[in-house]
Design an enzyme around this catalytic site. Structure first.
Site, PDB file in Angstrom:
ATOM      1  CD  GLU A 171      51.788  11.997  78.226  1.00 16.37           C
ATOM      2  OE1 GLU A 171      51.823  12.674  77.195  1.00 16.37           O
ATOM      3  OE2 GLU A 171      51.123  10.971  78.358  1.00 16.37           O
ATOM      4  CG  ASN A 224      46.484   9.861  88.541  1.00 10.81           C
ATOM      5  OD1 ASN A 224      47.221  10.806  88.815  1.00 10.81           O
ATOM      6  ND2 ASN A 224      46.838   8.902  87.717  1.00 10.81           N
ATOM      7  CB  ALA A 268      37.626  26.735  84.690  1.00 13.41           C
ATOM      8  N   GLY A 273      42.286  15.371  79.899  1.00 11.09           N
ATOM      9  CA  GLY A 273      42.455  14.233  78.993  1.00 11.09           C
ATOM     10  C   GLY A 273      43.752  13.545  79.369  1.00 11.09           C
ATOM     11  CB  CYS A 276      47.242   9.300  83.945  1.00 13.69           C
ATOM     12  SG  CYS A 276      48.811   8.487  83.716  1.00 13.69           S
ATOM     13  CE  LYS A 279      46.062   4.006  81.983  1.00 14.87           C
ATOM     14  NZ  LYS A 279      46.486   3.204  83.125  1.00 14.87           N
TER      15      LYS A 279
HETATM   16  C1  UDX Z   1      48.831  13.273  85.227  1.00 10.12           C
HETATM   17  C2  UDX Z   1      49.298  13.479  86.666  1.00 10.12           C
HETATM   18  O1  UDX Z   1      49.631  14.857  86.874  1.00 10.12           O
HETATM   19  C3  UDX Z   1      50.467  12.574  86.980  1.00 10.12           C
HETATM   20  O2  UDX Z   1      50.853  12.724  88.349  1.00 10.12           O
HETATM   21  C4  UDX Z   1      50.029  11.133  86.724  1.00 10.12           C
HETATM   22  O3  UDX Z   1      51.005  10.196  87.038  1.00 10.12           O
HETATM   23  C5  UDX Z   1      49.618  10.994  85.261  1.00 10.12           C
HETATM   24  O4  UDX Z   1      48.557  11.911  84.983  1.00 10.12           O
HETATM   25  P1  UDX Z   1      49.559  14.132  82.827  1.00 10.12           P
HETATM   26  O5  UDX Z   1      48.534  13.211  82.268  1.00 10.12           O
HETATM   27  O6  UDX Z   1      50.882  14.227  82.162  1.00 10.12           O
HETATM   28  O7  UDX Z   1      49.846  13.761  84.352  1.00 10.12           O
HETATM   29  O8  UDX Z   1      48.903  15.586  82.779  1.00 10.12           O
HETATM   30  P2  UDX Z   1      48.583  16.796  83.753  1.00 10.12           P
HETATM   31  O9  UDX Z   1      49.556  17.863  83.532  1.00 10.12           O
HETATM   32  O10 UDX Z   1      48.356  16.373  85.142  1.00 10.12           O
HETATM   33  O11 UDX Z   1      47.194  17.269  83.108  1.00 10.12           O
HETATM   34  C6  UDX Z   1      46.116  16.343  82.906  1.00 10.12           C
HETATM   35  C7  UDX Z   1      44.951  16.989  82.207  1.00 10.12           C
HETATM   36  O12 UDX Z   1      44.278  17.881  83.073  1.00 10.12           O
HETATM   37  C8  UDX Z   1      45.317  17.828  80.964  1.00 10.12           C
HETATM   38  O13 UDX Z   1      44.389  17.544  79.943  1.00 10.12           O
HETATM   39  C9  UDX Z   1      45.184  19.252  81.438  1.00 10.12           C
HETATM   40  O14 UDX Z   1      44.855  20.142  80.403  1.00 10.12           O
HETATM   41  C10 UDX Z   1      44.053  19.137  82.447  1.00 10.12           C
HETATM   42  N1  UDX Z   1      44.071  20.171  83.493  1.00 10.12           N
HETATM   43  C11 UDX Z   1      45.097  20.233  84.390  1.00 10.12           C
HETATM   44  C12 UDX Z   1      43.016  21.084  83.587  1.00 10.12           C
HETATM   45  O15 UDX Z   1      42.063  21.039  82.781  1.00 10.12           O
HETATM   46  N2  UDX Z   1      43.038  22.014  84.579  1.00 10.12           N
HETATM   47  C13 UDX Z   1      44.050  22.098  85.489  1.00 10.12           C
HETATM   48  O16 UDX Z   1      43.985  22.983  86.369  1.00 10.12           O
HETATM   49  C14 UDX Z   1      45.112  21.183  85.388  1.00 10.12           C
END
Ligand code: UDX
Length: 454
Positions: A171, A224, A268, A273, A276, A279
């Site tokens: 997203e 994921n 960290a 959340g 994706c 879930k």
């Molecule tokens: C994710 C995947 O990246 C994507 O490939 C898949 O198809 C859908 O899910 P998205 O949900 O948009 O995409 O978010 P992403 O940027 O990956 O972050 C997911 C969550 O992880 C966020 O809440 C983010 O704050 C958290 N996060 C991410 C961390 O806490 N630490 C990190 O180092 C990276």
């Protein structure tokens, strides 16, 4: 090509708009009347950078259209994308009711060779099951299928192929991820379908991996789950760092320099959340459970993530005194699950706010995009329209997403607005020494506690 995309949600709408921009004729099927009305006015129901413009342009040029009639889209298309939601059921498994509904409608409509592309995230084996269900449906209406469309000696099965083609969109970066993905995965055993999809994806410069459908489905869940595991892993290291006074940011940097590990997804904080990771990890765990397999790592990934959010409460109690959070005014900065989105699905802010409300705190939230949605879901939280309004008179600032405007705050000024100088930094955005200089008691995640010299 003529393309039909079923479901104008996040995945369907971005995919449809990009394919329309490539010059194809795309018809998006959306059954939710409010969404459809917004789309037909040339607007988009979701906040995604660049999407509004792309939808407007492609609609105007006649490459993108919207309907609530699935049959209308399927009848004219060579490729049909299934991009409907597969939300979590109460037991964690994926709710496939929308997928089955669409499958049955396709089976009632197909009459010429069509490649059906499953974009929705579905458990392993479902692409094959969709294929079986369409074949059964078609056999029931064999008389209606024009003979010239039945291309092999086979039966009506020869007028379609079902392919798994998982999406990996982030997203906030969805358009970029569609045009410049790390890879395209095509789960198919049909040469004809593979050829058509290679042609469709030709403008995209990325490796295209062809596998069987089950492996393609597993690639999505495994990717994921692996990324989620990286986050939970670094969060466990962060928690340990707090005990030994090490700094998790330095640790992550040192680990990330090893290119077998890589520097990404090692931030960290309050955990992951979104629509994706939570879930899909739950659904994969449920699949394993149903098969009698104990996927121990995945269980821990989910557990650590749930625990991590509530560490915010522990830190607040530590700084505000353990008696009670009752009556304390706590300002939550960042309500979306990550910056640059208005999506609050499974955002850490939800668990934190609900827990604070249960403890009798007064919770005020601010977010540049997600505040309205948040207020609908957690009505007990007051919504501020400016950062200052949230912080005025607050006993603690809790940062939950790393929005740029929070990092740019002048902490000395912020100190003047607040009643009690407490910061819990759920994304390690602030410099602990700056916070200390500004007069704050500061706690990040996995960072040594900096204290004023006695
Ligand atoms: C994710 C995947 O990246 C994507 O490939 C898949 O198809 C859908 O899910 P998205 O949900 O948009 O995409 O978010 P992403 O940027 O990956 O972050 C997911 C969550 O992880 C966020 O809440 C983010 O704050 C958290 N996060 C991410 C961390 O806490 N630490 C990190 O180092 C990276």
């Amino acid at each position: 090509m003529n393309i039909c995309v079923i479901g104008a949600g996040y995945v369907g709408l971005t995919t449809g708009a990009v394919l329309a921009d490539f010059g194809h004729h795309v018809i998006c099927v959306e059954v939710e009347p409010n969404k459809l009305a917004i789309l037909r006015q040339g607007r988009t129901p979701i906040h995604e950078p660049g999407l509004d413009d792309l939808v407007r342009q492609t609609t105007r040029s006649g490459h993108l259209a919207f309907t609530d009639e699935l049959a209308e889209g399927v009848a004219v298309s060579e490729v049909v994308f299934i991009a409907v939601g597969t939300p979590s059921r109460a037991d964690g498994s994926a709710d496939l009711s929308a997928v089955w509904q669409v499958t049955d409608q396709i089976a009632q409509t197909l009459s010429h060779y069509t490649v059906i592309v499953v974009k929705s995230t579905v458990p392993v084996g479902i692409t094959d099951a969709i294929s079986d269900r369409i074949a059964t449906g078609l056999r029931g209406r064999e008389q209606e299928i024009p003979r010239e469309d039945v291309v092999t000696d086979g039966g009506v099965e020869s007028i379609f192929d079902v392919v798994s083609c998982p999406e990996f969109l982030r997203e906030g970066k969805a358009l970029m991820d569609l045009v410049h993905p790390h890879r395209i995965v095509v789960g198919s055993t049909s040469d004809r379908a593979e050829k058509l999809l290679r042609k469709l994806f030709a403008p995209i410069d990325a490796p295209l991996l062809v596998t069987d459908p089950r492996s393609a489905e597993m690639i999505k869940y495994a990717s994921n789950a692996f990324l989620a595991a990286k986050i939970s892993f670094i969060n466990e290291i962060a928690n340990l760092c707090e005990h030994v006074e090490a700094d998790v940011s330095a640790v992550a940097q040192g680990m990330g320099l090893d290119d077998r590990i890589g520097p990404k997804f090692l931030q960290a904080g309050v955990g992951f959340g979104g629509s994706c990771f939570p879930k899909d990890t739950r659904a994969l765990l449920r699949t394993a459970e149903q098969l009698g397999y104990d996927f121990a790592i995945l269980r821990a990934v989910i557990e650590v993530n749930e625990r991590q959010r509530l560490r915010v409460i522990e830190k607040l109690e530590e700084l505000l005194g353990s008696q009670s959070l009752r009556g304390r005014r706590i300002a939550l900065l960042g309500l979306a699950f990550k910056p640059e989105t208005d999506d609050i699905r499974e955002a850490p802010s939800l668990a934190v706010a609900r827990c604070l409300l249960r403890r009798g705190a007064e919770v005020v939230g601010y977010d540049p995009q997600a505040a309205t949605r948040f207020a609908e879901v957690v009505p007990g939280v007051k919504i501020a329209t400016e950062i200052r309004e949230a912080l005025e008179g607050a006993d603690a600032l809790v940062l939950l997403t790393e929005c740029k405007e929070f990092a740019e705050l002048d902490l000395a000024e912020v100190r003047g607005w607040m009643r009690t100088p407490v910061i819990v930094d759920g994304r390690n955005v602030f410099d602990p020494l700056h916070a200390l200089d500004a007069g704050f008691h500061y706690r990040g995640f996995g960072r040594p506690v900096v204290m004023e010299e006695a």
